[in-house]
Write a protein that holds these residues in place. Structure first.
Motif, PDB file in Angstrom:
ATOM      1  N   ILE A  17       0.866  -1.192   0.000  1.00 26.09           N
ATOM      2  CA  ILE A  17       0.000   0.000   0.000  1.00 26.09           C
ATOM      3  C   ILE A  17       0.895   1.231   0.000  1.00 26.09           C
ATOM      4  O   ILE A  17       2.078   1.165   0.365  1.00 26.09           O
ATOM      5  N   GLY A  18       0.336   2.379  -0.435  1.00 29.01           N
ATOM      6  CA  GLY A  18       1.121   3.609  -0.488  1.00 29.01           C
ATOM      7  C   GLY A  18       1.548   3.859  -1.924  1.00 29.01           C
ATOM      8  O   GLY A  18       2.710   3.754  -2.267  1.00 29.01           O
ATOM      9  N   GLU A  19       0.573   4.169  -2.776  1.00 22.77           N
ATOM     10  CA  GLU A  19       0.871   4.336  -4.206  1.00 22.77           C
ATOM     11  C   GLU A  19       0.850   5.819  -4.555  1.00 22.77           C
ATOM     12  O   GLU A  19      -0.068   6.536  -4.150  1.00 22.77           O
ATOM     13  N   HIS A  20       1.844   6.272  -5.292  1.00 20.21           N
ATOM     14  CA  HIS A  20       1.989   7.684  -5.695  1.00 20.21           C
ATOM     15  C   HIS A  20       2.212   8.600  -4.483  1.00 20.21           C
ATOM     16  O   HIS A  20       2.026   9.807  -4.571  1.00 20.21           O
ATOM     17  N   THR A  21       2.588   8.013  -3.351  1.00 14.63           N
ATOM     18  CA  THR A  21       2.930   8.835  -2.181  1.00 14.63           C
ATOM     19  C   THR A  21       4.433   9.113  -2.129  1.00 14.63           C
ATOM     20  O   THR A  21       4.872  10.032  -1.458  1.00 14.63           O
ATOM     21  N   ASP A  22       5.222   8.323  -2.851  1.00 13.17           N
ATOM     22  CA  ASP A  22       6.687   8.429  -2.664  1.00 13.17           C
ATOM     23  C   ASP A  22       7.238   9.765  -3.140  1.00 13.17           C
ATOM     24  O   ASP A  22       8.078  10.369  -2.484  1.00 13.17           O
ATOM     25  N   TYR A  23       6.733  10.274  -4.271  1.00  9.22           N
ATOM     26  CA  TYR A  23       7.263  11.562  -4.745  1.00  9.22           C
ATOM     27  C   TYR A  23       6.585  12.742  -4.044  1.00  9.22           C
ATOM     28  O   TYR A  23       6.848  13.899  -4.345  1.00  9.22           O
ATOM     29  N   ASN A  24       5.715  12.414  -3.076  1.00  6.46           N
ATOM     30  CA  ASN A  24       5.141  13.447  -2.213  1.00  6.46           C
ATOM     31  C   ASN A  24       5.763  13.393  -0.814  1.00  6.46           C
ATOM     32  O   ASN A  24       5.163  13.838   0.165  1.00  6.46           O
ATOM     33  N   ASP A  25       6.971  12.795  -0.750  1.00  5.60           N
ATOM     34  CA  ASP A  25       7.719  12.671   0.511  1.00  5.60           C
ATOM     35  C   ASP A  25       6.984  11.824   1.556  1.00  5.60           C
ATOM     36  O   ASP A  25       7.245  11.956   2.753  1.00  5.60           O
ATOM     37  N   GLY A  26       6.061  10.981   1.104  1.00  6.54           N
ATOM     38  CA  GLY A  26       5.224  10.245   2.043  1.00  6.54           C
ATOM     39  C   GLY A  26       5.761   8.875   2.408  1.00  6.54           C
ATOM     40  O   GLY A  26       6.951   8.585   2.283  1.00  6.54           O
ATOM     41  N   PHE A  27       4.838   8.012   2.860  1.00  6.84           N
ATOM     42  CA  PHE A  27       5.176   6.655   3.261  1.00  6.84           C
ATOM     43  C   PHE A  27       4.715   5.652   2.210  1.00  6.84           C
ATOM     44  O   PHE A  27       3.681   5.865   1.558  1.00  6.84           O
ATOM     45  N   VAL A  28       5.471   4.582   2.060  1.00 10.46           N
ATOM     46  CA  VAL A  28       5.113   3.490   1.145  1.00 10.46           C
ATOM     47  C   VAL A  28       5.436   2.173   1.858  1.00 10.46           C
ATOM     48  O   VAL A  28       6.107   2.178   2.890  1.00 10.46           O
ATOM     49  N   PHE A  29       4.969   1.068   1.285  1.00  9.63           N
ATOM     50  CA  PHE A  29       5.137  -0.218   1.975  1.00  9.63           C
ATOM     51  C   PHE A  29       5.567  -1.325   1.005  1.00  9.63           C
ATOM     52  O   PHE A  29       4.857  -2.303   0.807  1.00  9.63           O
ATOM     53  N   PRO A  30       6.749  -1.179   0.393  1.00  8.27           N
ATOM     54  CA  PRO A  30       7.158  -2.144  -0.626  1.00  8.27           C
ATOM     55  C   PRO A  30       7.933  -3.338  -0.057  1.00  8.27           C
ATOM     56  O   PRO A  30       8.327  -3.340   1.115  1.00  8.27           O
ATOM     57  N   ALA A  31       8.158  -4.315  -0.916  1.00 10.88           N
ATOM     58  CA  ALA A  31       9.007  -5.458  -0.585  1.00 10.88           C
ATOM     59  C   ALA A  31       9.675  -5.938  -1.862  1.00 10.88           C
ATOM     60  O   ALA A  31       9.058  -5.920  -2.933  1.00 10.88           O
ATOM     61  N   ALA A  32      10.927  -6.362  -1.748  1.00 13.17           N
ATOM     62  CA  ALA A  32      11.614  -6.973  -2.895  1.00 13.17           C
ATOM     63  C   ALA A  32      11.063  -8.383  -3.086  1.00 13.17           C
ATOM     64  O   ALA A  32      10.670  -9.038  -2.116  1.00 13.17           O
ATOM     65  N   VAL A  33      11.024  -8.845  -4.332  1.00 10.74           N
ATOM     66  CA  VAL A  33      10.471 -10.179  -4.611  1.00 10.74           C
ATOM     67  C   VAL A  33      11.517 -11.074  -5.290  1.00 10.74           C
ATOM     68  O   VAL A  33      12.599 -10.628  -5.640  1.00 10.74           O
ATOM     69  N   ASP A  34      11.133 -12.345  -5.446  1.00  9.46           N
ATOM     70  CA  ASP A  34      12.085 -13.324  -5.991  1.00  9.46           C
ATOM     71  C   ASP A  34      12.162 -13.324  -7.512  1.00  9.46           C
ATOM     72  O   ASP A  34      12.747 -14.211  -8.114  1.00  9.46           O
ATOM     73  N   LYS A  35      11.533 -12.344  -8.153  1.00  5.95           N
ATOM     74  CA  LYS A  35      11.722 -12.161  -9.598  1.00  5.95           C
ATOM     75  C   LYS A  35      12.558 -10.898  -9.787  1.00  5.95           C
ATOM     76  O   LYS A  35      12.392  -9.940  -9.047  1.00  5.95           O
TER      77      LYS A  35
ATOM     78  N   ILE B  36      -3.023  12.661   0.445  1.00  2.01           N
ATOM     79  CA  ILE B  36      -3.070  12.873   1.898  1.00  2.01           C
ATOM     80  C   ILE B  36      -3.712  11.656   2.581  1.00  2.01           C
ATOM     81  O   ILE B  36      -3.210  11.143   3.594  1.00  2.01           O
ATOM     82  N   GLN B  37      -4.806  11.163   2.007  1.00  2.00           N
ATOM     83  CA  GLN B  37      -5.499  10.005   2.592  1.00  2.00           C
ATOM     84  C   GLN B  37      -4.668   8.726   2.468  1.00  2.00           C
ATOM     85  O   GLN B  37      -4.612   7.917   3.400  1.00  2.00           O
ATOM     86  N   GLU B  38      -4.026   8.549   1.336  1.00  2.00           N
ATOM     87  CA  GLU B  38      -3.234   7.334   1.108  1.00  2.00           C
ATOM     88  C   GLU B  38      -2.046   7.282   2.070  1.00  2.00           C
ATOM     89  O   GLU B  38      -1.676   6.217   2.567  1.00  2.00           O
ATOM     90  N   ASN B  39      -1.480   8.443   2.343  1.00  2.00           N
ATOM     91  CA  ASN B  39      -0.366   8.493   3.275  1.00  2.00           C
ATOM     92  C   ASN B  39      -0.799   8.011   4.659  1.00  2.00           C
ATOM     93  O   ASN B  39      -0.118   7.225   5.310  1.00  2.00           O
ATOM     94  N   THR B  40      -1.982   8.468   5.080  1.00  2.00           N
ATOM     95  CA  THR B  40      -2.544   8.038   6.373  1.00  2.00           C
ATOM     96  C   THR B  40      -2.820   6.538   6.366  1.00  2.00           C
ATOM     97  O   THR B  40      -2.531   5.835   7.334  1.00  2.00           O
ATOM     98  N   ARG B  41      -3.359   6.049   5.239  1.00  2.00           N
ATOM     99  CA  ARG B  41      -3.652   4.605   5.141  1.00  2.00           C
ATOM    100  C   ARG B  41      -2.383   3.769   5.298  1.00  2.00           C
ATOM    101  O   ARG B  41      -2.398   2.691   5.888  1.00  2.00           O
ATOM    102  N   THR B  42      -1.290   4.280   4.748  1.00  2.00           N
ATOM    103  CA  THR B  42      -0.032   3.532   4.798  1.00  2.00           C
ATOM    104  C   THR B  42       0.463   3.385   6.239  1.00  2.00           C
ATOM    105  O   THR B  42       0.961   2.337   6.635  1.00  2.00           O
ATOM    106  N   ILE B  43       0.296   4.442   7.018  1.00  2.00           N
ATOM    107  CA  ILE B  43       0.690   4.401   8.434  1.00  2.00           C
ATOM    108  C   ILE B  43      -0.237   3.450   9.199  1.00  2.00           C
ATOM    109  O   ILE B  43       0.207   2.650  10.032  1.00  2.00           O
ATOM    110  N   LYS B  44      -1.527   3.500   8.876  1.00  2.00           N
ATOM    111  CA  LYS B  44      -2.491   2.580   9.524  1.00  2.00           C
ATOM    112  C   LYS B  44      -2.197   1.122   9.161  1.00  2.00           C
ATOM    113  O   LYS B  44      -2.381   0.220   9.975  1.00  2.00           O
TER     114      LYS B  44
END
Length: 382
Positions: A33-51, A269-277
């Motif tokens: 979760i946390g899409e298009h928040t990264d270039y707004n200095d926000g929070f994101v929730f990524p993970a590296a994968v096996d591909k 703004i809402q997506e950033n809050t969702r990422t923290i939640k």
């Protein structure tokens, strides 16, 4: 990490250049979760994968460099003092861009040869571009003892994408690909470029991707357009980035912005809050809440930020019909690529099947289902 990929680039390198290469694996990523928040200095929730992308790299003594993209059966020779972007959309821009950005830091790179191949599905929104950039910068750092930190390397990769590829991407993709930790997702603060790892064990649930296998051509221009809308609203509000704004702040400029740009900023703004939640939900093992936040994220991306498409919306609607799916949303820049689904393990294959059939009936094309594992970031392969 795919051993067959590594084997393939290694043997091709030996055959082509008659010398043993350094081997690097650089993963693609998912984002919970946390899409298009990264270039707004926000929070994101990524993970590296096996591909990801396997690269073989070694010094060259021919007075020039060669890069070979095995997937594309495409090769290019170039000289380090004559680098400039080639035509738009060319894979070599990722390689040239990284080298140019290293040189901009007054680091000396010598001639080199590189061969790479990936198994990240094209256009899936899993950041094959960041994986490629990271494999190049990581390889050159090892080869020429450049003494770059991992953080410096990802900033070089990001700049390469800005200046040579023409996409004003945030830092998430490069970060997740470089710093990934096996079995963990990274709750990343894109302002400080620091993250907290969260061990992902969803017990009897798992993450599953469904690729629409479409990539609508809007994506790069729409991406840059969204970014500039966010920046102009931040400027209006007198804040550094939308990460610093609240819904109340936004209401003070409602008559100064178009309704559609208001919605875009509100989404961020809402997506950033969702990422923290979402981080809290994972901490508390509250998968119901996590799923609900993921569904809300999709609604925002589709209705407010307007980066979804019919195919993605259709797959999320299919997920909503199935009580075994706790949450689903589009993932990545948008206009195609994958949905990410939080689903009961025992029901995942069955849902994959019914969703695929429904998708084929609706769009007369196939979608693809992927099961991924969370993996380590860019590394040397011994």
């Amino acid at each position: 990490m795919s051993k067959t990929l590594i084997k393939e680039v290694k043997s091709k390198f030996l055959e082509t250049f008659k010398v043993a290469p350094l081997l690097i694996f650089s993963p693609g990523r998912i984002n919970i979760i946390g899409e298009h928040t990264d270039y707004n200095d926000g929070f994101v929730f990524p993970a590296a994968v096996d591909k990801g992308i396997a690269a073989a790299i070694q010094k060259s003594n021919t007075g020039n460099c060669t890069a070979i993209a095995l997937d594309l059966d495409s090769a290019i020779k170039f000289e380090l003092d004559k680098l400039k972007p080639s035509k738009e959309g060319s894979w070599e821009n990722y390689v040239f861009g990284v080298v140019a950005e290293i040189q901009n830091r007054n680091k000396v790179v010598g001639d080199f040869n590189i061969i790479f191949k990936g198994n990240i599905p094209g256009g899936a929104g899993m950041s094959s571009s960041a994986a490629l950039e990271n494999s190049v910068v990581f390889g050159l750092n090892e080869l020429f003892d450049l003494e770059l930190t991992k953080t410096e390397m990802i900033l070089i990769s990001q700049k390469a994408e800005h200046n040579y590829v023409g996409v004003n991407c945030g830092i998430m993709d490069q970060y997740a690909s470089m710093f990934g930790i096996k079995d963990n997702a990274l709750h990343l603060d894109c302002r400080t470029i620091t993250s907290k790892p969260y061990k992902i064990d969803f017990k009897d649930h798992q993450l599953m991707l469904i690729n629409t296998n479409v990539k609508h051509s809007l994506s790069d221009s729409a991406y840059n357009d969204r970014r500039s809308a966010c920046e102009s609203i931040s400027e209006l509000l007198g804040v550094k980035a939308l990460r610093d704004a609240t819904k109340e702040d936004l209401e003070t400029v409602i008559d100064k912005v178009t309704p559609s740009n208001y919605q875009k900023a509100l989404y961020v703004i809402q997506e950033n809050t969702r990422t923290i939640k979402a981080a809290k939900a994972i901490e508390n093992n509250d998968l119901e809440l996590l799923g609900s936040l993921i569904y809300q994220s999709h609604a925002g991306l589709s209705d407010q930020y307007k980066v979804s498409c019919d195919e993605l919306d259709f797959l999320v609607a299919q997920a909503k019909k199935n009580k075994n799916v706790l949450g689903a949303r589009m993932m990545g820049g948008g206009f195609g690529g994958c949905t990410i689904n939080l689903i009961k393990k025992s029901e995942a294959k069955a849902f994959g099947k019914t969703a695929s059939i429904a998708y084929k009936n609706k769009f007369d094309k196939e979608c693809s289902v992927y099961f991924i594992e969370l993996s380590d970031g860019t590394h040397l392969v011994k």
